[in-house]
Design a protein around this motif. Structure first.
Motif, short mmCIF file in Angstrom:
data_model
loop_
_atom_site.label_atom_id
_atom_site.label_comp_id
_atom_site.label_asym_id
_atom_site.label_seq_id
_atom_site.Cartn_x
_atom_site.Cartn_y
_atom_site.Cartn_z
N PRO A 69 0.88 -1.14 0.02
CA PRO A 69 0.14 -0.08 0.00
C PRO A 69 1.07 1.36 -0.19
O PRO A 69 0.57 2.23 -0.67
N MET A 70 1.97 1.30 0.64
CA MET A 70 2.63 2.39 0.74
C MET A 70 3.49 2.59 -0.47
O MET A 70 3.59 3.92 -1.10
N MET A 71 3.93 1.56 -1.37
CA MET A 71 4.69 1.75 -2.55
C MET A 71 3.55 2.18 -3.42
O MET A 71 3.93 3.22 -4.29
N GLU A 72 2.34 2.01 -3.47
CA GLU A 72 1.41 2.25 -4.44
C GLU A 72 0.98 3.81 -4.11
O GLU A 72 0.72 4.57 -4.96
N ALA A 73 1.01 4.10 -2.73
CA ALA A 73 0.55 5.50 -2.46
C ALA A 73 1.48 6.41 -2.75
O ALA A 73 1.43 7.68 -3.49
N VAL A 74 2.92 6.23 -2.66
CA VAL A 74 4.09 7.01 -3.19
C VAL A 74 4.00 7.27 -4.99
O VAL A 74 3.97 8.24 -5.47
N ALA A 75 3.79 5.79 -5.57
CA ALA A 75 3.69 6.06 -6.83
C ALA A 75 2.61 6.82 -7.22
O ALA A 75 2.48 7.73 -8.26
N LEU A 76 1.52 6.79 -6.65
CA LEU A 76 0.17 7.59 -7.18
C LEU A 76 0.43 8.87 -6.76
O LEU A 76 0.07 9.82 -7.41
N GLN A 77 1.13 9.17 -5.58
CA GLN A 77 1.42 10.72 -5.41
C GLN A 77 2.47 11.41 -6.43
O GLN A 77 2.22 12.44 -7.11
N LYS A 78 3.48 10.72 -7.09
CA LYS A 78 4.22 10.98 -8.04
C LYS A 78 3.38 11.45 -8.93
O LYS A 78 3.60 12.32 -9.83
N ARG A 79 2.72 10.55 -9.51
CA ARG A 79 1.64 10.71 -10.73
C ARG A 79 0.70 12.00 -10.77
O ARG A 79 0.65 12.84 -11.49
N VAL A 80 0.05 12.24 -9.26
CA VAL A 80 -0.74 13.20 -9.25
C VAL A 80 0.00 14.56 -9.27
O VAL A 80 -0.79 15.49 -9.77
N TRP A 81 1.01 14.51 -8.54
CA TRP A 81 1.81 15.72 -8.34
C TRP A 81 2.19 16.33 -9.90
O TRP A 81 2.23 17.46 -10.01
N LYS A 82 2.70 15.51 -10.40
CA LYS A 82 3.39 15.86 -11.96
C LYS A 82 2.08 16.28 -12.84
O LYS A 82 2.21 17.36 -13.56
N GLU A 83 0.95 15.47 -12.71
CA GLU A 83 -0.06 16.00 -13.49
C GLU A 83 -0.63 17.17 -13.25
O GLU A 83 -1.02 18.06 -14.19
N GLN A 84 -0.51 17.49 -11.83
CA GLN A 84 -1.23 18.92 -11.47
C GLN A 84 -0.28 20.04 -12.00
O GLN A 84 -0.61 20.96 -12.53
N TYR A 85 1.07 19.53 -11.86
CA TYR A 85 2.06 20.80 -12.48
C TYR A 85 1.95 20.90 -13.82
O TYR A 85 2.03 21.92 -14.22
N ASP A 86 2.02 19.99 -14.77
CA ASP A 86 1.52 19.92 -16.02
C ASP A 86 0.39 20.76 -16.22
O ASP A 86 0.37 21.60 -17.37
N SER A 87 -0.53 20.46 -15.61
CA SER A 87 -1.93 21.14 -15.80
C SER A 87 -1.67 22.37 -15.62
O SER A 87 -2.33 23.46 -16.51
N LEU A 88 -1.16 22.95 -14.62
CA LEU A 88 -0.86 24.61 -14.25
C LEU A 88 0.16 25.06 -15.21
O LEU A 88 -0.07 26.33 -15.60
N SER A 89 1.00 24.32 -15.67
CA SER A 89 2.08 24.82 -16.79
C SER A 89 1.33 25.16 -18.07
O SER A 89 1.66 26.22 -18.76
N ARG A 90 0.46 24.23 -18.66
CA ARG A 90 -0.56 24.77 -19.74
C ARG A 90 -1.32 25.82 -19.31
O ARG A 90 -1.37 26.47 -20.55
N GLU A 91 -1.67 26.10 -18.24
CA GLU A 91 -2.72 27.31 -18.21
C GLU A 91 -2.02 28.46 -18.27
O GLU A 91 -2.60 29.66 -18.53
N SER A 92 -0.75 28.53 -18.00
CA SER A 92 0.18 29.86 -17.64
C SER A 92 1.40 29.55 -18.17
O SER A 92 2.11 28.83 -17.54
N SER A 93 2.20 30.09 -19.19
CA SER A 93 3.54 29.90 -19.48
C SER A 93 4.27 30.91 -18.45
O SER A 93 5.44 30.47 -18.27
#
Length: 416
Positions: A69-93
């Motif tokens: 469960p901890m391994m998957e939680a960290v993998a999920l955290q990495k994915r969600v944080w990167k997706e959030q950063y990419d989304s914000l980057s697309r919204e604002s140069s």
């Protein structure tokens, strides 16, 4: 603010929004206009720049946690944080040019490790409406425009509206508030016996950290970060609490248990059609994978499984499911083939068999680990005895898996 799209900022998760604010004070303008022009620079410079949380660990070190469960939680955290950063980057140069992904992660980790939260309690006390209504009542009565009763009714309406806005509606709407408060954010955590209490001061529009009774002057003041298990403490704060009363262990869902081993342990056979009926009732656990998992990183059991807590033991619904699963033909018939009737109407023999089955499942889980508790204790002693050369994550990974094994062993002993 960096983001040229205010909506993207407002709709961001709280940790992402706070990361944007922290990076703004750090990289663009340290002056907090909302706080009366106070410079945030001294506080920003006091913040850690490097964190020892698992999001920075290598895959091999994360594997050393020996806890899926901890391994998957960290993998999920990495994915969600990167997706959030990419989304914000697309919204604002502007955001993308000013904040790197590492900067964003630093802000997220600072927010996650230093924020305190609670139900939103409304805005602070504002004397203007009360002063205004007092003046209007005086004018109303003084000029003889109306009666005292009418003036009192108008004043009461204003007071009730203020109470409704500040106290009643926030409770009904259950709005969560997240705050990083400089200085208070430096208080360390203690699991039991916190010596400090954080509170919002309604009349002074600020937060306070007050000492509880019995705290001596000059001693460190500890607070409690909340009822957090070691998964949360390690993932977002970078430490493990020994004998954590809030700790949990997520066993695999029942569908993944060794049914043959359970039958042998309790001396009973699983009747025909029982597994299918439990599956239809949703009691065997859901099948999940990382890519299809929800992005709610706050959930205690996002990936499914059987929840075991130090405070209350195994999930009662699991015991009920196993009572039905290993019930004899006569017990199954007496229940009317209804799983719900196994909540209370069980024989001592059925209860004993169900507990033996759970105990065996936990024993198998403990035996599946790559190292034993004794080996972990010896390894941790060796690490802590070295003056240097041991990475923090190596120590934390052993501490974490040792605490999980201790929790499992306690639950096994309680099932005797």
């Amino acid at each position: 603010m960096f983001n040229s799209n205010p909506k993207a900022y407002r709709t961001s998760p709280w940790w992402a929004a706070l990361s944007i604010q922290l990076n703004y004070y750090d990289k663009v303008n340290p002056i907090n206009e909302r706080a009366g022009g106070v410079s945030m620079k001294p506080w920003i410079e006091s913040l850690p720049r490097v964190y020892d949380t698992p999001i920075h660990w290598s895959d091999s070190t994360i594997q050393e946690l020996q806890y899926r469960p901890m391994m998957e939680a960290v993998a999920l955290q990495k994915r969600v944080w990167k997706e959030q950063y990419d989304s914000l980057s697309r919204e604002s140069s502007i955001f993308a040019s000013k904040i790197s992904y590492d900067d964003f992660v630093w802000g997220c980790e600072t927010a996650r490790s230093r924020v305190f939260s609670g139900a939103y309690s409304g805005s602070a006390f504002n004397p203007i409406p009360y002063a205004t209504v007092t003046a209007l009542v005086a004018i109303y009565i003084g000029l003889g425009i109306g009666t005292v009763e009418q003036a009192a009714n108008g004043a009461a309406l204003v007071v009730c509206g203020s109470i409704l806005k500040d106290f009643v509606l926030p409770k009904l709407l259950k709005v969560q508030k997240y705050v990083i408060c400089p200085l208070i954010d430096m208080a360390n955590h203690v699991g039991v016996g916190a010596s400090g209490n954080v509170a919002f001061e309604y009349f002074s529009d600020g937060f306070s950290l007050s000492a509880v009774d019995g705290v001596s002057q000059g001693s460190e003041m500890y607070i409690q970060y909340g009822p957090r298990n070691n998964d949360q403490l390690l993932q977002y704060y970078g430490f493990v609490e020994e004998s954590n009363v809030h700790d949990v262990y997520i066993l695999p869902p029942i569908r993944q248990w060794d049914i043959g081993a359970l039958e042998e342990a309790c001396g009973r056979k699983v009747g025909p059609g029982r597994l299918e009926k439990l599956d239809r009732a949703g009691l065997l656990g859901k099948v999940t994978n990382l890519e299809s998992s929800p992005t709610n990183s706050e959930a205690a059991n996002d990936i499914g499984g059987v929840v075991l807590t130090r405070a209350t033991g195994i999930d009662p619904a699991v015991i009920q499911a196993l009572r039905a699963l290993i019930s004899s033909d006569s017990e199954w018939a007496d229940s009317g083939e209804a799983i719900g009737n196994f909540a209370t109407q069980v024989s001592p023999e059925n209860e004993r068999a169900a507990r033996m089955a759970v105990r065996k499942a936990m024993q198998l889980e403990l035996e599946s680990k790559e190292t034993t508790m004794e080996e972990d204790i010896n390894l941790l002693t060796m690490y802590q005895g070295k003056s240097g050369g041991v990475d923090t994550e190596d120590i934390l990974s052993v501490k974490f898996r040792l605490e999980k094994k201790r929790l499992l062993q306690e639950a096994i002993d309680n099932m005797r």
